[in-house]
Design an enzyme around this catalytic site. Sequence first.
Site, PDB file in Angstrom:
ATOM      1  N   SER A  65       0.794  -1.242   0.000  1.00  0.00           N
ATOM      2  CA  SER A  65       0.000   0.000   0.000  1.00  0.00           C
ATOM      3  C   SER A  65       0.818   1.280   0.000  1.00  0.00           C
ATOM      4  O   SER A  65       0.248   2.369  -0.104  1.00  0.00           O
ATOM      5  CB  SER A  65      -0.953   0.012   1.197  1.00  0.00           C
ATOM      6  N   LYS A  68       0.004   3.720  -2.693  1.00  0.00           N
ATOM      7  CA  LYS A  68      -1.034   4.755  -2.623  1.00  0.00           C
ATOM      8  C   LYS A  68      -0.449   6.164  -2.532  1.00  0.00           C
ATOM      9  O   LYS A  68      -1.139   7.141  -2.840  1.00  0.00           O
ATOM     10  CB  LYS A  68      -1.963   4.488  -1.438  1.00  0.00           C
ATOM     11  N   SER A 118      -5.798   3.475   4.434  1.00  0.00           N
ATOM     12  CA  SER A 118      -5.256   2.573   3.406  1.00  0.00           C
ATOM     13  C   SER A 118      -6.372   1.803   2.705  1.00  0.00           C
ATOM     14  O   SER A 118      -6.242   0.602   2.425  1.00  0.00           O
ATOM     15  CB  SER A 118      -4.236   1.601   4.010  1.00  0.00           C
TER      16      SER A 118
END
Length: 276
Positions: A65, A68, A118
């Site tokens: 993640s 992101k 997230s």
Amino acid sequence: MNMGSIPVRRTIALFFALVLSCTAVAKPKHVAPPALEARAVLLFDQKTNTIKEAINIHKRLPIASISKLMTAYVVLESNASLDEKIKIVPQAVQSSRTLKSGMIVTRGELLHMALIASDNLAAKMLADLHPTGYIEFMNEMNRTAKRLGMLNTGFIEPSGLSVFNTSTAWDLHLLNSALVKYSLFNDAAMRKTATQYAQSKNGRLQQIVIRNTNAFAGEYDIKVGKTGFTNPAGWCISLVVKHQGQEFDLIVLGVSSKKLRNDLVASKLKDYISTN
């Protein structure tokens, strides 16, 4: 010849033979080198522009993640309206604890959900419903990486679920250097919790409370902070920390457990801050 001395000589000879045989058998045990706590670590002092600690900083690894961060950066760089309302569409892969099919949220709310909680579906919606379209958005993520000098980085989707979203600790440092100009990253990194708003299917406004996946949120002045985890990537984190005149990156990739990652990060933050 003194016959009484023969048994003594035999005893002495037998003793030395026994010692030599034991010495030959007792081979030293092979001691394996200690396992690395993380697959990659970078501690970089922004003020002095120097590397303070480096482990495998150019090794290309899945980053989960942490992807992101680039997703959010591309959205911000595109100048797409953060107030534009977006309708949530269900996805086959990306899921969400908070977003439901048919909800309407702003692009700005999706950014906060992706960075703080997230949220995988939020990241997917940012790419899917971007004015340029999904394919061009993903192309731009990769073009942006190259422009920033992230030559060992590639993205195939916006959330980080894919093992093929890969980068290096050094490349993530380059990304961090670009992110700090946007206060949104600082705002997201500092919040332990945040309240977002969404319009439900029936038109009612509802509050959504999200929690930061980063245990260090609010503990320091964090300019950028994003965690990540998938089984292939392990437990990861990328931070830019400002403290009493110091500013530095700490990037840790591929730790075997969440606790070990957090303990490792806490130790490195404490040690570096106390000695500088």
